[in-house]
Design a protein around this motif. Structure first.
Motif, PDB file in Angstrom:
ATOM      1  N   GLU A  40       1.724  -6.743  -7.561  1.00 58.05           N
ATOM      2  CA  GLU A  40       2.030  -8.100  -7.139  1.00 58.05           C
ATOM      3  C   GLU A  40       0.809  -8.765  -6.505  1.00 58.05           C
ATOM      4  N   PRO A  41       0.318  -9.838  -7.117  1.00 57.31           N
ATOM      5  CA  PRO A  41      -0.815 -10.546  -6.512  1.00 57.31           C
ATOM      6  C   PRO A  41      -0.328 -11.400  -5.340  1.00 57.31           C
ATOM      7  N   ARG A  42      -0.932 -11.237  -4.186  1.00 61.73           N
ATOM      8  CA  ARG A  42      -0.559 -12.033  -3.025  1.00 61.73           C
ATOM      9  C   ARG A  42      -1.610 -11.891  -1.936  1.00 61.73           C
ATOM     10  N   SER A  43      -1.577 -12.814  -1.065  1.00 64.19           N
ATOM     11  CA  SER A  43      -2.465 -12.769   0.083  1.00 64.19           C
ATOM     12  C   SER A  43      -1.763 -12.012   1.199  1.00 64.19           C
ATOM     13  N   ARG A  44      -2.365 -10.929   1.665  1.00 63.04           N
ATOM     14  CA  ARG A  44      -1.748 -10.127   2.719  1.00 63.04           C
ATOM     15  C   ARG A  44      -1.575 -10.948   4.002  1.00 63.04           C
ATOM     16  N   GLY A  45      -2.478 -11.860   4.232  1.00 62.38           N
ATOM     17  CA  GLY A  45      -2.372 -12.679   5.434  1.00 62.38           C
ATOM     18  C   GLY A  45      -1.116 -13.532   5.445  1.00 62.38           C
ATOM     19  N   ASN A  46      -0.782 -14.123   4.291  1.00 65.59           N
ATOM     20  CA  ASN A  46       0.419 -14.948   4.208  1.00 65.59           C
ATOM     21  C   ASN A  46       1.675 -14.111   4.419  1.00 65.59           C
ATOM     22  N   VAL A  47       1.707 -12.923   3.837  1.00 67.28           N
ATOM     23  CA  VAL A  47       2.877 -12.062   3.976  1.00 67.28           C
ATOM     24  C   VAL A  47       2.986 -11.572   5.422  1.00 67.28           C
ATOM     25  N   HIS A  48       1.866 -11.239   6.026  1.00 69.09           N
ATOM     26  CA  HIS A  48       1.879 -10.798   7.423  1.00 69.09           C
ATOM     27  C   HIS A  48       2.377 -11.922   8.322  1.00 69.09           C
ATOM     28  N   ALA A  76       7.595  -6.646   1.309  1.00 63.66           N
ATOM     29  CA  ALA A  76       8.067  -7.974   0.909  1.00 63.66           C
ATOM     30  C   ALA A  76       7.590  -8.344  -0.489  1.00 63.66           C
ATOM     31  N   ALA A  77       8.459  -9.049  -1.193  1.00 62.10           N
ATOM     32  CA  ALA A  77       8.134  -9.531  -2.539  1.00 62.10           C
ATOM     33  C   ALA A  77       8.241 -11.056  -2.541  1.00 62.10           C
ATOM     34  N   PRO A  78       7.358 -11.722  -3.289  1.00 60.54           N
ATOM     35  CA  PRO A  78       7.400 -13.185  -3.315  1.00 60.54           C
ATOM     36  C   PRO A  78       8.603 -13.703  -4.099  1.00 60.54           C
ATOM     37  N   ARG A  79       9.128 -14.828  -3.642  1.00 57.30           N
ATOM     38  CA  ARG A  79      10.213 -15.534  -4.333  1.00 57.30           C
ATOM     39  C   ARG A  79       9.848 -17.007  -4.375  1.00 57.30           C
ATOM     40  N   PRO A  80      10.062 -17.648  -5.513  1.00 57.38           N
ATOM     41  CA  PRO A  80       9.732 -19.072  -5.608  1.00 57.38           C
ATOM     42  C   PRO A  80      10.553 -19.898  -4.613  1.00 57.38           C
ATOM     43  N   GLU A  82      10.694 -24.217  -2.783  1.00 52.42           N
ATOM     44  CA  GLU A  82      10.483 -25.625  -3.111  1.00 52.42           C
ATOM     45  C   GLU A  82       9.000 -25.974  -3.199  1.00 52.42           C
ATOM     46  N   ARG A  83       8.688 -26.942  -4.037  1.00 50.00           N
ATOM     47  CA  ARG A  83       7.342 -27.511  -4.175  1.00 50.00           C
ATOM     48  C   ARG A  83       6.272 -26.476  -4.500  1.00 50.00           C
ATOM     49  N   GLY A  84       6.628 -25.473  -5.281  1.00 44.24           N
ATOM     50  CA  GLY A  84       5.651 -24.490  -5.724  1.00 44.24           C
ATOM     51  C   GLY A  84       5.224 -23.480  -4.682  1.00 44.24           C
ATOM     52  N   ARG A  85       5.860 -23.493  -3.537  1.00 46.03           N
ATOM     53  CA  ARG A  85       5.519 -22.533  -2.480  1.00 46.03           C
ATOM     54  C   ARG A  85       6.211 -21.207  -2.728  1.00 46.03           C
ATOM     55  N   LEU A  86       5.825 -20.209  -1.964  1.00 44.06           N
ATOM     56  CA  LEU A  86       6.451 -18.897  -2.064  1.00 44.06           C
ATOM     57  C   LEU A  86       7.108 -18.535  -0.741  1.00 44.06           C
ATOM     58  N   ASN A  87       8.272 -17.929  -0.841  1.00 46.11           N
ATOM     59  CA  ASN A  87       8.907 -17.285   0.304  1.00 46.11           C
ATOM     60  C   ASN A  87       8.838 -15.793   0.042  1.00 46.11           C
ATOM     61  N   TYR A  88       8.969 -14.999   1.062  1.00 50.97           N
ATOM     62  CA  TYR A  88       8.932 -13.548   0.904  1.00 50.97           C
ATOM     63  C   TYR A  88      10.237 -12.954   1.410  1.00 50.97           C
ATOM     64  N   ALA A  89      10.694 -11.929   0.725  1.00 54.27           N
ATOM     65  CA  ALA A  89      11.918 -11.238   1.119  1.00 54.27           C
ATOM     66  C   ALA A  89      11.812  -9.778   0.697  1.00 54.27           C
ATOM     67  N   ILE A  90      12.633  -8.934   1.301  1.00 52.65           N
ATOM     68  CA  ILE A  90      12.672  -7.515   0.948  1.00 52.65           C
ATOM     69  C   ILE A  90      13.650  -7.354  -0.209  1.00 52.65           C
TER      70      ILE A  90
END
Length: 110
Positions: A40-48, A76-80, A82-90
């Protein structure tokens, strides 16, 4: 084995036989879960940061919040959103391993 902080725990080497037994007895597929998280490509800082927010919502602060956020960032895994942003959830498939690691690393029981 005894940890530096005085707590005791056990250690099991991650062998194919151990992983197969863990999968058959507990329904935990550690290798598949780890491989999925690596891809999963993601920024660790955003998830933290997201983990720190969840920790604050649940009333944790300081060292507990930081530990919570580190474990959250691992699972955590990204979930789409609103407005192209990502939310994270387990994800549900990781919930059991996630709660176990929260307790083992941070002493937090959900």
């Amino acid at each position: 084995m005894e940890k530096p902080n005085g707590r005791r725990g056990w250690y099991a080497a991650s062998t194919p036989a151990y992983n197969a037994e863990q999968r058959s007895r507990c329904g935990i597929d550690r290798l598949e879960d780890l491989a999925a998280r690596r891809e999963e490509p993601r920024s660790r800082g955003n998830v933290h940061r997201a983990g720190m927010g969840v920790a604050a919502q649940r009333g944790y602060s300081g060292r507990e919040a930081s530990c919570f956020a580190q474990v959250y960032a691992t699972y955590a895994a990204p979930r789409p959103a609103e407005r192209g942003r990502l939310n994270y959830a387990i994800p549900a498939r990781s919930a059991h391993a996630y709660s176990q690691e929260l307790f083992q690393r941070c002493g937090i029981s959900r």
